[in-house]
Write an enzyme that holds these catalytic residues in place. Structure first.
Site, PDB file in Angstrom:
ATOM      1  N   ARG A 141     110.160  71.262  27.706  1.00  0.00           N
ATOM      2  CA  ARG A 141     110.304  70.659  29.604  1.00  0.00           C
ATOM      3  C   ARG A 141     111.352  72.202  29.850  1.00  0.00           C
ATOM      4  NH1 ARG A 141     113.879  67.818  31.731  1.00  0.00           N
ATOM      5  NH2 ARG A 141     113.921  66.558  29.378  1.00  0.00           N
ATOM      6  N   TYR A 155      95.395  73.143  51.424  1.00  0.00           N
ATOM      7  CA  TYR A 155      94.887  72.491  50.086  1.00  0.00           C
ATOM      8  C   TYR A 155      94.802  70.857  50.685  1.00  0.00           C
ATOM      9  CZ  TYR A 155      93.772  70.305  45.752  1.00  0.00           C
ATOM     10  OH  TYR A 155      94.007  69.590  44.594  1.00  0.00           O
ATOM     11  N   ASP A 157      99.958  79.880  49.523  1.00  0.00           N
ATOM     12  CA  ASP A 157      99.470  79.057  47.865  1.00  0.00           C
ATOM     13  C   ASP A 157      98.717  80.801  48.329  1.00  0.00           C
ATOM     14  OD1 ASP A 157      97.316  78.123  46.435  1.00  0.00           O
ATOM     15  OD2 ASP A 157      97.465  76.268  47.341  1.00  0.00           O
ATOM     16  N   LYS A 165      92.347  77.662  38.503  1.00  0.00           N
ATOM     17  CA  LYS A 165      90.885  77.848  39.137  1.00  0.00           C
ATOM     18  C   LYS A 165      90.681  78.722  38.394  1.00  0.00           C
ATOM     19  CE  LYS A 165      91.463  73.596  41.648  1.00  0.00           C
ATOM     20  NZ  LYS A 165      92.477  73.502  43.005  1.00  0.00           N
TER      21      LYS A 165
END
Ligand SMILES: *Cc1c(COP(=O)(O)O)cnc(C)c1O
Length: 391
Positions: A48, A102, A174, A199
């Site tokens: 993390r 988006y 983005d 993607k």
């Protein structure tokens, strides 16, 4: 970092790789440990904290791909987006966002920001003036997405970068639809570049991941939040993503070529009334796209003539699959009105130019002749006046 001097496919293949000193294997060894020895040194390794060997390797590759000093990877594109936005916004601040985003990002803003006392405005249009009009004294961030979904509208990167600098704001993009192969916004003055690595970076429809690239300073700021928000990526997925990125240049360039081919085929087809693809001279932003993109991408949209049933058309396709997601090596199609933009309502959709017959096409790497044959056979079956045959 001097990675800019190395070519794209060399970056994709090599940058950041973990050397296998023990066995001299060809690929980065995968370190799955979630527990590392504490050795009385400054390095406290923990997944993390984004500092396992595989995470650090991938971050270097992401940074090199986007021509930045540093990168960070996340468990999803949305984790990358939320963490980046929240790193630069606090209660009382304001953010200016592009009008079409988006769906997940739009929902994040309208459903969550009020709870944190963060103000926001969406632009009415894509021009730099539309953004400037929305800037207030408490604005901290400008957020864009180009090419946009689903009509592939292009936002002027250079103008937005300059606007942000003029007003002392952080600009964020983005960059998912373009991928780092087709667009490097840092080179045009944008500060923070975000990807849904689900993607084009992943590219095989089998990974959920996100990425951010920016200066060392900005990434440190985002990292400070990322540790607390906890959206890190598991090492196995990190390793898969590193593998996927090796062929990203090859894949995306093949998808660019295929999409151009398909756009030209659809343009002027008797069953098609409009084609939206920045690589077509008829696209209103063609020149702008040419000035800031290295390739026009693998995404396009088109409208079927009303003599053809758009819903039935997609059901008759055999090779091209209906899909919610995009950017895989396999071609997919979807109706934005029924999926990604269903919540907007018919009126708002019409305002944005998203009509019922619109189909979004994520072009894969298949042979274009086979894609065309599939489209032709489906069109033949759904032409009005013919009863659709079920296969
Ligand atoms: C898919 C997508 C996202 C969200 O990414 P996830 O990996 O699904 O969280 C963000 N932006 C764009 C443009 C996308 O296509």
């Amino acid at each position: 970092m001097q990675q800019k001097k190395i070519g794209l496919n060399t970056i994709c293949t090599h940058v950041g790789e973990v050397k296998d000193e023990q066995f001299k294997g060809a690929v980065s060894p995968l370190y799955m440990s979630s527990s590392y020895a504490f050795e009385d040194v400054d390095v406290k390794r923990y997944p993390r904290y984004f500092n396992t060997p595989n995470q650090e390797a991938l971050c270097k590759k992401i940074a090199a791909l986007e021509h930045t000093q540093a990168g960070l990877i996340f468990g999803s594109g949305m984790a990358a987006i939320t963490t980046s936005l929240m790193a630069f916004l606090r209660a009382g601040d304001h953010v200016v966002l592009q009008q079409v985003l988006y769906g997940g990002t739009y929902n994040l803003v309208v459903e969550e920001f009020d709870k944190f006392g963060i103000e926001y405005s969406f632009t009415h249009g894509w021009a730099p003036e539309d953004f400037e009009k929305k800037i207030r004294s408490n604005t901290k961030v400008i957020y864009i997405e180009t090419p946009s979904n689903p009509l592939l509208t292009i936002t002027d990167l250079d103008a937005i970068g300059k606007l942000a600098k003029k007003h002392g704001l952080i600009s964020m993009i983005d960059n998912t639809f373009a991928s780092p192969v087709n667009q490097n916004p840092i080179d045009f003055g944008i500060d923070v570049v975000i990807h849904s690595a689900t993607k084009y970076m992943g590219g095989h429809s089998d990974i959920l991941a996100g990425a951010v690239a920016s200066s060392e300073e900005n990434i440190n700021r985002i990292f400070a939040l990322a540790k607390n928000f906890g959206g890190s990526l598991s090492d196995y997925t990190v390793w898969l993503l590193e593998r996927s990125l090796k062929t990203m240049g090859l894949r995306v360039k093949a998808q660019n070529a295929n999409a151009q081919h398909m756009a030209e085929y659809l343009f002027g087809h008797k069953a098609v009334t409009r084609v939206y693809y920045p690589g077509l001279k008829s696209h209103p932003d063609h020149e702008l796209a040419k000035s800031q993109m290295n390739g026009f991408g693998g995404m396009l949209s088109f409208e079927l003539h009303e003599d053809y049933d758009a819903t039935q058309f997609q059901k008759e396709l055999q090779l091209i699959k209906p899909s919610m997601s995009l950017a895989g090596v396999e071609s997919t199609m979807l109706s934005p009105t029924k999926t990604s933009h269903a919540l907007l309502g018919a009126e708002e959709r019409a305002k944005q130019g998203i009509l019922d017959g619109l189909i979004r096409f994520s072009v894969g790497i298949e042979e274009p002749e086979d894609l065309i044959a599939d489209i032709e056979q489906a069109l033949e079956k759904v032409r009005l006046g013919r009863v659709a045959t079920t296969s």
